[in-house]
Design an enzyme around this catalytic site. Sequence first.
Site, PDB file in Angstrom:
ATOM      1  N   HIS A 285       0.817  -1.211   0.000  1.00  0.00           N
ATOM      2  CA  HIS A 285       0.000   0.000   0.000  1.00  0.00           C
ATOM      3  C   HIS A 285       0.852   1.262   0.000  1.00  0.00           C
ATOM      4  O   HIS A 285       0.533   2.227  -0.700  1.00  0.00           O
ATOM      5  CB  HIS A 285      -0.921   0.005   1.222  1.00  0.00           C
ATOM      6  CG  HIS A 285      -1.819   1.202   1.287  1.00  0.00           C
ATOM      7  ND1 HIS A 285      -3.060   1.237   0.691  1.00  0.00           N
ATOM      8  CD2 HIS A 285      -1.644   2.416   1.864  1.00  0.00           C
ATOM      9  CE1 HIS A 285      -3.616   2.423   0.898  1.00  0.00           C
ATOM     10  NE2 HIS A 285      -2.775   3.152   1.615  1.00  0.00           N
TER      11      HIS A 285
ATOM     12  N   HIS B 156     -10.211   2.759   0.304  1.00  0.00           N
ATOM     13  CA  HIS B 156     -10.228   2.266   1.680  1.00  0.00           C
ATOM     14  C   HIS B 156     -11.044   0.985   1.686  1.00  0.00           C
ATOM     15  O   HIS B 156     -12.009   0.828   2.432  1.00  0.00           O
ATOM     16  CB  HIS B 156     -10.804   3.323   2.630  1.00  0.00           C
ATOM     17  CG  HIS B 156     -10.014   3.447   3.894  1.00  0.00           C
ATOM     18  ND1 HIS B 156     -10.580   3.572   5.134  1.00  0.00           N
ATOM     19  CD2 HIS B 156      -8.675   3.455   4.110  1.00  0.00           C
ATOM     20  CE1 HIS B 156      -9.647   3.661   6.061  1.00  0.00           C
ATOM     21  NE2 HIS B 156      -8.477   3.589   5.459  1.00  0.00           N
TER      22      HIS B 156
ATOM     23  N   ARG C 249      -7.813  15.047   4.126  1.00  0.00           N
ATOM     24  CA  ARG C 249      -6.542  15.575   4.658  1.00  0.00           C
ATOM     25  C   ARG C 249      -5.474  15.662   3.579  1.00  0.00           C
ATOM     26  O   ARG C 249      -4.615  16.552   3.613  1.00  0.00           O
ATOM     27  CB  ARG C 249      -6.069  14.728   5.842  1.00  0.00           C
ATOM     28  CG  ARG C 249      -6.895  14.926   7.095  1.00  0.00           C
ATOM     29  CD  ARG C 249      -6.214  14.341   8.326  1.00  0.00           C
ATOM     30  NE  ARG C 249      -5.897  12.933   8.151  1.00  0.00           N
ATOM     31  CZ  ARG C 249      -6.756  11.939   8.297  1.00  0.00           C
ATOM     32  NH1 ARG C 249      -8.017  12.194   8.608  1.00  0.00           N
ATOM     33  NH2 ARG C 249      -6.385  10.686   8.137  1.00  0.00           N
ATOM     34  N   ASP C 250      -5.488  14.744   2.613  1.00  0.00           N
ATOM     35  CA  ASP C 250      -4.561  14.864   1.484  1.00  0.00           C
ATOM     36  C   ASP C 250      -4.773  16.190   0.763  1.00  0.00           C
ATOM     37  O   ASP C 250      -3.815  16.846   0.338  1.00  0.00           O
ATOM     38  CB  ASP C 250      -4.768  13.710   0.495  1.00  0.00           C
ATOM     39  CG  ASP C 250      -4.091  12.429   0.936  1.00  0.00           C
ATOM     40  OD1 ASP C 250      -3.159  12.499   1.760  1.00  0.00           O
ATOM     41  OD2 ASP C 250      -4.486  11.349   0.461  1.00  0.00           O
TER      42      ASP C 250
ATOM     43  N   GLU D 100      -2.179   4.658  13.123  1.00  0.00           N
ATOM     44  CA  GLU D 100      -2.884   5.377  12.060  1.00  0.00           C
ATOM     45  C   GLU D 100      -4.100   6.114  12.612  1.00  0.00           C
ATOM     46  O   GLU D 100      -5.110   6.289  11.923  1.00  0.00           O
ATOM     47  CB  GLU D 100      -3.257   4.411  10.939  1.00  0.00           C
ATOM     48  CG  GLU D 100      -2.027   3.885  10.220  1.00  0.00           C
ATOM     49  CD  GLU D 100      -2.317   2.840   9.151  1.00  0.00           C
ATOM     50  OE1 GLU D 100      -3.506   2.642   8.823  1.00  0.00           O
ATOM     51  OE2 GLU D 100      -1.360   2.222   8.646  1.00  0.00           O
TER      52      GLU D 100
ATOM     53  N   GLN E   7      -6.546   8.951  13.375  1.00  0.00           N
ATOM     54  CA  GLN E   7      -6.967   9.928  12.369  1.00  0.00           C
ATOM     55  C   GLN E   7      -6.833  11.373  12.849  1.00  0.00           C
ATOM     56  O   GLN E   7      -6.485  11.638  13.995  1.00  0.00           O
ATOM     57  CB  GLN E   7      -8.422   9.639  11.991  1.00  0.00           C
ATOM     58  CG  GLN E   7      -8.626   8.268  11.377  1.00  0.00           C
ATOM     59  CD  GLN E   7      -7.981   8.140  10.020  1.00  0.00           C
ATOM     60  OE1 GLN E   7      -8.466   8.681   9.030  1.00  0.00           O
ATOM     61  NE2 GLN E   7      -6.882   7.425   9.953  1.00  0.00           N
TER      62      GLN E   7
ATOM     63  N   ASN F 179      -6.843   8.745 -10.691  1.00  0.00           N
ATOM     64  CA  ASN F 179      -7.299   7.362 -10.834  1.00  0.00           C
ATOM     65  C   ASN F 179      -7.090   6.575  -9.563  1.00  0.00           C
ATOM     66  O   ASN F 179      -6.266   6.937  -8.719  1.00  0.00           O
ATOM     67  CB  ASN F 179      -6.570   6.672 -11.999  1.00  0.00           C
ATOM     68  CG  ASN F 179      -5.083   6.554 -11.766  1.00  0.00           C
ATOM     69  OD1 ASN F 179      -4.618   5.676 -11.044  1.00  0.00           O
ATOM     70  ND2 ASN F 179      -4.299   7.445 -12.370  1.00  0.00           N
TER      71      ASN F 179
ATOM     72  N   SER G 167      -4.699  -0.135  -5.467  1.00  0.00           N
ATOM     73  CA  SER G 167      -5.178  -1.044  -4.435  1.00  0.00           C
ATOM     74  C   SER G 167      -5.118  -2.462  -4.972  1.00  0.00           C
ATOM     75  O   SER G 167      -5.919  -2.850  -5.824  1.00  0.00           O
ATOM     76  CB  SER G 167      -6.617  -0.691  -4.028  1.00  0.00           C
ATOM     77  OG  SER G 167      -7.117  -1.641  -3.100  1.00  0.00           O
TER      78      SER G 167
END
Length: 766
Positions: A66, A117, A138-139, A336, A338, A524, A564
Amino acid sequence: MSPLARTPRKTSVLDTVEHAATTPDQPQPYGELGLKDDEYRRIRQILGRRPTDTELAMYSVMWSEHCSYKSSKVHLRYFGETTSDEMRAAMLAGIGENAGVVDIGDGWAVTFKVESHNHPSYVEPYQGAATGVGGIVRDIMAMGARPVAVMDQLRFGAADAPDTRRVLDGVVRGIGGYGNSLGLPNIGGETVFDPCYAGNPLVNALCVGVLRQEDLHLAFASGAGNKIILFGARTGLDGIGGVSVLASDTFDAEGSRKKLPSVQVGDPFMEKVLIECCLELYAGGLVIGIQDLGGAGLSCATSELASAGDGGMTIQLDSVPLRAKEMTPAEVLCSESQERMCAVVSPKNVDAFLAVCRKWEVLATVIGEVTDGDRLQITWHGETVVDVPPRTVAHEGPVYQRPVARPDTQDALNADRSAKLSRPVTGDELRATLLALLGSPHLCSRAFITEQYDRYVRGNTVLAEHADGGMLRIDQSTGRGIAVSTDASGRYTLLDPYAGAQLALAEAYRNVAVTGATPVAVTNCLNFGSPEDPGVMWQFTQAVRGLADGCADLGIPVTGGNVSFYNQTGSAAILPTPVVGVLGVIDDVRRRIPTGLGAEPGETLMLLGDTRDEFDGSVWAQVTADHLGGLPPVVDLAREKLLAAVLSSASRDGLVSAAHDLSEGGLAQAIVESALAGETGCRIVLPEGADPFVLLFSESAGRVLVAVPRTEESRFRGMCEARGLPAVRIGVVDQGSDAVEVQGLFAVSLAELRATSEAVLPRYFG
C-alpha cells in the site's frame, strides 16, 4: 490482532540502536510484519546491523504494498513517459505529492485525488468508509486547499447476498456521517453490485479542493533548525497496521474477524476544526512544509518529509500526545489514528503557530526539528530507537517486476459473444426489457443512497444527483466553476483491460463534457486482485497502458492516483476495476447543461455519435442472461474530443438545453433518466431502418442524448455537420405528456418508470 501488536510490548531492555548493534542474532518477527526474507536482508544491509524493533516496524509499514507501490511502481512510470510538456503546462503539482494540483485560470487552482479504503470497509464498514473520506480530505488539506466536495465509487456484492446489507449500510452511513459533518457536499459517484465484490467491497473516495495558486503547499522538510510540529488528535492504538498492512494482503476464509483492530476510528468534528486551523496557518504564512498522517502514521510523515527535503530530522517520540497508556515506540510511530497533521515551522513562527492551534482548540506539540545531516533519528525518552537514511524508508523501497501473463482463459472469454442470446423484438418485449433493466439493482435509482448525503451544503453545488458530472461554483464574482466525474467498468476491463481502462476514461471525460465544462486533468484509483498472480498483473499493466495512452490521445494529464492490490479472497479476485476521475473547468456555471428535459417548450431530441451492435459486457446481457463474455465496445477518443468541443461550443452559444451521456442501458436508460429528472414526457421516433433493440439498448461509447431548443435545431445541426459529428433527430419533448413513448412500439408512464426504479434498493436494504 494487528501484526505490529506482536512486537514486544514490554521488555527488560529497550531495543535501542546501540542494543541492536550488539545483538545481531536476535530473532525478529519480520515475516509476521509482512516482510520477505530478501527485504529483511536488504534492511540489514542498509543499516549495517539488524534493525531495532521500532525500525523494523517502520520499514514493514513503509515497504508494504500500500505504501511503497513495490509491485506497481515500475509500470506507473509509463504515465510520466506519455505525458507531454504541453500536458504538464497546467500542472502545479503532480504524481508524488499528496494530490495533484491544476491551474484553472484567474489565479485559481484545483487539487483533486481519489483513494481506496477497501479492506477496512469490509472489516468495519462504518469506520472504514468514514476514515476513507477523512483521509482523502486531509490529502487535499495538505496541499494548502480548502476541501469543497467529495464523491465516491462503491462496489458491493450481489444485492441479494446475505452480507451485502451489512457492508452497504455501514459504508453509506460512514460516508454520509463523516462528509455531512464536515459540511462537504457529495456531488456524485457510482454504486455497482456484482458477486465478485462479496467479501471485497470497493470504497474509493474522491475529494476536490480549491486554492489560490500562491497558497500551494508541498510535503518537504527544509532548513536546519526548523521545528516539526504534530497537531490534531492524540495518538492511540487504533489503526495500527491499518491500510499499510491490512490493505497489503488478501482476506482468507476467516474473513474480517481477526482484522478488527486494524481499522481506524474517525472524528469528523475534529477534522472540521483541523481544516479551519490549517487554513488560518496557511493564511498567516506559518507553514514551510506539511504532511497529513494517514497510512503508516508518523512513520510515513517523518520519513517522507525528510526524504523530500534537503536535510535530516530528529524526532522525540515520547513528546507525542497519547490517548493510550504504555504504547511502545513502534506503536506510536505506526499508529494510524486519524485527524493528525505534521508541519515544518520556522522557530520564529512556532509561538504564532501554537497560538492559532490554541484558538481552534487543536492540540499541537513540537516533536522534533530539521537537521543538516542525512539521517532520520528518533529517540524514546532520550535513547535512540531509529537511525535510518529516510529515503530508504520512504522512496527507495523494493521494486518488483512481477511475472506478467495473459490468462489462459482470456481467448475463451473473448470468444463467448452475446450475439447468441435471444433478443426482444416486439413492442411488448422491448417494453418489458426496459422495465427489467430499470428495475434491476444495476440501473435502478440510487436515491436511497444519495439521499443520505448532503449534496448542496455551502450553497455552491450547481449540478449533483441526476447529472452525469457534479459541478461547483468556485468564484462568486465571475461564476467560474469546476465539474468532476468518476467512472469505471470492471466487466469491460475483464474482457479487455486496455480498452476497459480507456472506456472508463472516455465515460468520465464525456460526463464532464455534457455539463458544458472542458476536461483538463485525470486522477485514478486502480483496484485489482493479487499482484502475485501473473494474470492479475497482465490486467494491471494493460489497464495502466490503456489509461496512459488514452490521456495522451485526449491531451489531459494524470495528476496522481492510487493503487489497491490484493482485492480478493483466496484465489477469487474482483473484476479489474480501474476508477478514473476527470476534472473539468467552466468559465461561468450559469451556462451549465443540465440532465433533465423540459427546460424549453417543444425541445428536439437528438442523438450524437454512432450506434453499433455492441452488447458484450452490457447490462442487458447481465440482467437477462447473467452473461459476461466477448469484446467491449469500440472506444474512439478522437470522437470523444470532438463531442466535448461541440458540447462546449453549444453550451456557450445556448444551443443545447439538456444533455446526458449514453453508457449502461444505452439510449433507453438515458431517455428515462432525463425524462424523470425533468418530470416531463417525450415521444421517440426511431430513424427509418434502425433496429429498435440495437438503437435503444446498445452500449456503444461516444454518444450523447441532447435536447435542443426548437428555434436552434438547424443551427445546432449545422454545427455538428461542419465538425463531422453524426447527429440524428430521434424525437421531441412533450411537456403535456406524462409518459415516455417510442412511437409504434410502446409507452410507459413516468409514474411507472419512477416506481419501478425507486422501489429496488429499499426492497433490498430498507
